[in-house]
Design a protein around this motif. Structure first.
Motif, short mmCIF file in Angstrom:
data_model
loop_
_atom_site.label_atom_id
_atom_site.label_comp_id
_atom_site.label_asym_id
_atom_site.label_seq_id
_atom_site.Cartn_x
_atom_site.Cartn_y
_atom_site.Cartn_z
N HIS A 1 0.88 -1.30 -0.01
CA HIS A 1 0.02 -0.25 -0.11
C HIS A 1 0.82 1.24 0.04
O HIS A 1 1.97 1.16 0.41
N SER A 2 0.37 2.21 -0.73
CA SER A 2 1.08 3.35 -0.64
C SER A 2 0.39 4.52 -0.52
O SER A 2 -0.83 4.51 0.13
N PHE A 3 0.69 5.82 -0.84
CA PHE A 3 -0.11 6.87 -0.89
C PHE A 3 -0.91 7.23 -1.94
O PHE A 3 -1.71 8.06 -2.20
N GLY A 4 -0.89 6.37 -2.75
CA GLY A 4 -1.93 6.29 -4.01
C GLY A 4 -1.34 7.55 -5.25
O GLY A 4 -0.36 8.20 -4.85
N GLU A 5 -2.05 7.21 -6.24
CA GLU A 5 -1.98 8.35 -7.31
C GLU A 5 -2.19 9.65 -6.67
O GLU A 5 -3.28 9.85 -6.23
N THR A 6 -1.55 10.73 -7.18
CA THR A 6 -1.85 11.95 -6.59
C THR A 6 -3.19 12.32 -7.27
O THR A 6 -3.64 12.20 -8.19
N VAL A 7 -3.85 12.96 -5.96
CA VAL A 7 -5.27 13.28 -6.38
C VAL A 7 -5.15 15.21 -6.36
O VAL A 7 -4.94 15.85 -5.40
N GLU B 1 -6.76 17.51 -6.97
CA GLU B 1 -7.84 18.37 -6.31
C GLU B 1 -7.56 18.91 -4.88
O GLU B 1 -8.07 19.77 -4.28
N LEU B 2 -6.64 17.99 -4.15
CA LEU B 2 -6.24 18.25 -2.96
C LEU B 2 -5.01 19.43 -2.91
O LEU B 2 -4.98 20.20 -2.02
N LEU B 3 -4.35 19.37 -3.83
CA LEU B 3 -3.23 20.23 -3.98
C LEU B 3 -3.01 21.57 -3.50
O LEU B 3 -2.31 22.27 -2.68
N THR B 4 -4.20 22.38 -4.07
CA THR B 4 -4.16 23.82 -3.82
C THR B 4 -5.11 24.19 -2.66
O THR B 4 -5.09 25.26 -2.25
N ILE B 5 -5.38 23.37 -1.75
CA ILE B 5 -6.10 23.65 -0.56
C ILE B 5 -5.28 24.54 0.48
O ILE B 5 -4.16 23.74 0.55
N THR C 1 -3.62 27.11 0.01
CA THR C 1 -2.61 27.97 -0.78
C THR C 1 -3.01 29.20 -1.24
O THR C 1 -4.44 29.45 -1.23
N GLU D 1 -5.82 29.36 -3.86
CA GLU D 1 -7.30 29.63 -3.30
C GLU D 1 -7.45 30.51 -2.38
O GLU D 1 -8.57 30.54 -1.59
N PHE E 1 -6.06 31.75 0.34
CA PHE E 1 -5.93 31.44 1.83
C PHE E 1 -4.99 32.34 2.53
O PHE E 1 -3.82 32.39 2.10
N LYS F 1 -1.49 22.14 5.28
CA LYS F 1 -0.81 23.16 4.78
C LYS F 1 -0.61 24.46 5.68
O LYS F 1 0.36 25.18 5.67
N ALA G 1 1.53 5.80 4.76
CA ALA G 1 1.27 5.22 3.40
C ALA G 1 -0.03 4.42 3.80
O ALA G 1 0.09 3.82 4.73
N GLY G 2 -1.10 4.51 3.14
CA GLY G 2 -2.41 3.90 3.29
C GLY G 2 -3.08 4.85 4.00
O GLY G 2 -4.40 4.79 3.79
N ASN H 1 -4.74 11.21 0.54
CA ASN H 1 -4.70 10.87 -0.62
C ASN H 1 -4.74 9.57 -1.24
O ASN H 1 -5.36 9.14 -2.17
N SER H 2 -4.27 8.61 -0.40
CA SER H 2 -4.53 7.11 -0.46
C SER H 2 -5.74 6.59 -0.62
O SER H 2 -6.38 6.13 -1.59
N ALA I 1 -7.58 8.18 -3.79
CA ALA I 1 -7.03 7.62 -4.94
C ALA I 1 -7.56 6.40 -5.33
O ALA I 1 -8.14 5.99 -6.41
N ARG J 1 -11.43 6.66 -6.06
CA ARG J 1 -11.56 7.18 -7.71
C ARG J 1 -11.30 5.80 -8.53
O ARG J 1 -12.03 5.46 -9.61
N ARG K 1 -14.20 18.62 -6.54
CA ARG K 1 -14.36 19.98 -5.59
C ARG K 1 -15.89 20.42 -6.11
O ARG K 1 -16.11 20.23 -6.99
#
Ligand SMILES: Cc1ncc(COP(=O)(O)O)c(C=O)c1O
Lengths: 95, 468
Positions: A76-82, A84-88, A90, A93, A95, B335, B375-376, B380-381, B384, B387, B395
């Protein structure tokens, strides 16, 4: 098929309850499938995948089941980048 | 070893005997009727004082966690609030406990009890964090541990957060029995208790719940020392009810009788908890309504005869939040506050934002836990994975969230609004459940008294409900 050696870290699977042996009042999609257990441990005697084997778990307990995986791992990992989260939070947006 | 019939019905029929042997508590001693039991005496007879609990927990890296003021988030909430509104938001960093969550407080007392009663090991059935806590505490006390965990659906797939929680149990040396979807988890627990003679480190014993009391007690001490007053509200992520029950009891023991006890769960209404198909359509594995509502409205559905976690006894309000709102707040915490934390604490943090906005500037709202992330076990995990499993992620306005279908992440902080659940409705539903155990015509004065206390109302209110 290659034999997995004695002492290797493996995962076994066991059908704990067949569909007809399961708890009453389950949703139909759950009732239709067996209740399955998987446990990892050290292989007691070398064997091939799919064979009935004995393992010794991390606490030394003996369990039996079908040999399913050699060297079971966590992927298991952090998954593919989503994105939509990145700009929250910042400037983008406001902020 | 004696050979037993291990069929579902046979094991379930031996439940009471297995419980007695694996816990050392005779519940018959407290039970007064099919409904009522002497709750306070059961809690008191664990015979641990608050000092004992804190001493035991300090021995195994539990408790004394920091309380942070979230200055930037508080300021952000004030910017979107009416003038004079926007309470100070505090966060109790429970991720600092050994194994990364408040669950260590529960496991610490269970492990100690198992040790002094001479058990060689302990077993728990859990969605994960508690398993890691049990494994970590057992390791420190020289006990063996077995964790029984629901991990995968009939395709063999487990969502990243569940898989991570299983990994963590194994990392601390536990034997992890990974199971497919179904309520037979309890059956497996009973079988394993019977086979091993280990201690039943159930989440719902008086030992476990008393272990959480130190959390409420520490909050009272820390808030008073820094702000010279009691917290006005404490927000608590709610599933099985132990987190809320223990924290509220600890606050009361410290004399915080005026602090509002607010439960919070992620709204997953419409998804069935025992469904092989819905299992991987949830982006949260605990702290959601799938546990929170049934446990509030009937606590005695657990792996012990009577549940020591009784949330409606202490709850003043119940907030619901959507998955998308929690993910937004999780990212915002990272953030603007510079800390990454896991899902359960961020659930109550999300409700705290809504509450802070309605509260006065000079008031204090405490988010009583965080949990570890990695991780997991990361938003984001989980997103993803959702999805990839055909759930829409976008959003927008979070009112458009549909559990199992669409996760809508707010565009602005002002859209984080949550919604309030009708507590009286839950109380009536609890009374209906009680009536199923014992017909109302047979309720005695002592049953009425117990029920009233168990839902934080008086006997008069109970008698005036349609159900009673
Ligand atoms: C980190 C964390 N917070 C909160 C909860 C909810 O606690 P409870 O089940 O006692 O209501 C859980 C339970 O699964 C948890 O693991």
């Amino acid at each position: 098929m290659t034999k997995i050696s004695t002492g290797a870290w493996v995962e076994i699977e066991q059908i704990v309850l067949k569909p007809e042996e399961r708890a009453p009042s389950l949703p139909p999609e759950t009732k239709a499938v067996p209740y399955v257990m998987r446990v990892s441990g050290f292989l007691a005697e070398s064997a091939e995948l799919g064979q009935e084997v004995t393992i010794h778990t991390l606490i030394g307990r003996e369990l039996r089941g079908t040999l399913r995986v050699a060297n079971p791992s966590y992927n298991h990992s952090f998954g593919e980048t989503v994105p939509e989260l990145l700009t929250i939070g910042t400037e983008a947006e406001n902020f | 070893m004696t050979m037993h019939d291990t069929s579902y019905a046979a094991v379930m029929a031996r439940k009471n005997a297995i419980m007695k042997q694996s816990l050392g508590i005779d519940y018959d001693d407290y039970i007064q009727s099919p409904i009522a039991f002497d709750y306070e005496r059961m809690m008191a007879e664990t015979s641990y004082t608050m000092d004992d609990i804190r001493r035991i927990q300090r021995e195994t890296k539990v408790g004394d966690t920091p309380l942070f003021e979230l200055r930037n988030l508080t300021a952000a909430v004030r910017r979107i609030s009416e003038p004079g509104k926007g309470a100070t938001i505090l966060l109790k960093d429970e991720a600092a406990n050994a194994s990364g969550s408040f669950k260590a407080r529960r496991a610490a007392i269970s492990a100690y009890q198992a040790l002094i009663k001479g058990y060689r090991g302990m077993i728990a059935a859990t969605s994960g964090n508690y398993g890691a806590a049990v494994a970590s505490q057992a390791a420190q006390r020289g006990l063996k541990s077995i964790i029984v965990q629901e991990v995968f659906d009939s395709r063999g797939v487990g969502q990243p957060e569940i898989v991570e929680k299983g990994r963590k149990c194994e990392a601390y040396g536990a034997e992890v029995i990974k199971l497919s979807v179904g309520p037979e988890l309890f059956y497996m627990l009973l079988r394993t208790l019977e086979e091993t003679g280990f201690f039943n480190a159930s989440l719902y014993t008086p030992f476990g719940i008393r272990g959480v009391e130190s959390l409420g007690y520490e909050i009272a001490e820390q808030v008073r020392a820094r702000y010279g007053k009691d917290p006005d509200a404490v927000v608590i992520t709610h599933a099985g009810g132990g987190n809320l029950t223990g924290t509220a009891r600890g606050l009361l023991q410290a004399g915080c009788t005026e602090s509002r006890i607010v439960a919070c769960s992620v709204d997953l209404s419409g998804l069935h908890m025992a469904s092989d198909r819905d299992f991987n359509r949830k982006a949260f594995t605990t702290g959601h309504t799938g546990f929170g509502v049934p446990f509030a409205t009937w606590p005695d559905r657990v792996d012990v005869p009577r549940n020591a976690a009784r949330s409606l006894r202490y709850m003043d309000e119940y907030q619901l939040v959507s998955q998308g709102e929690v993910f937004y707040i999780t990212e915002l915490l990272t953030k603007i506050e510079g800390i990454e934390r896991g899902p359960a604490g961020n659930t109550s943090l999300t409700a705290a934002v809504t509450l802070a906005r309605q509260m006065d500037e000079d008031q204090i709202v405490v988010v009583q836990e965080t949990e570890y992330t990695g991780a997991g076990k990361h938003h984001n995990s989980q997103l993803a994975f959702a999805r990839a499993n055909g759930i829409e992620v976008r959003r927008g306005n979070p009112v458009d969230n549909v559990p199992g279908k669409a996760i809508v992440i707010p565009e602005h902080l002002a859209q984080v609004q949550g919604r309030v659940q009708d507590l009286d409705k839950l109380r009536r539903s609890y009374l209906k459940n009680a009536a199923e155990r014992l017909p109302i015509a047979e309720w005695t004065d002592s049953d009425f008294e117990f029920l009233a206390a168990d839902i934080k109302k008086d006997g008069e209110w109970v008698r005036n409900q349609g159900v009673a």
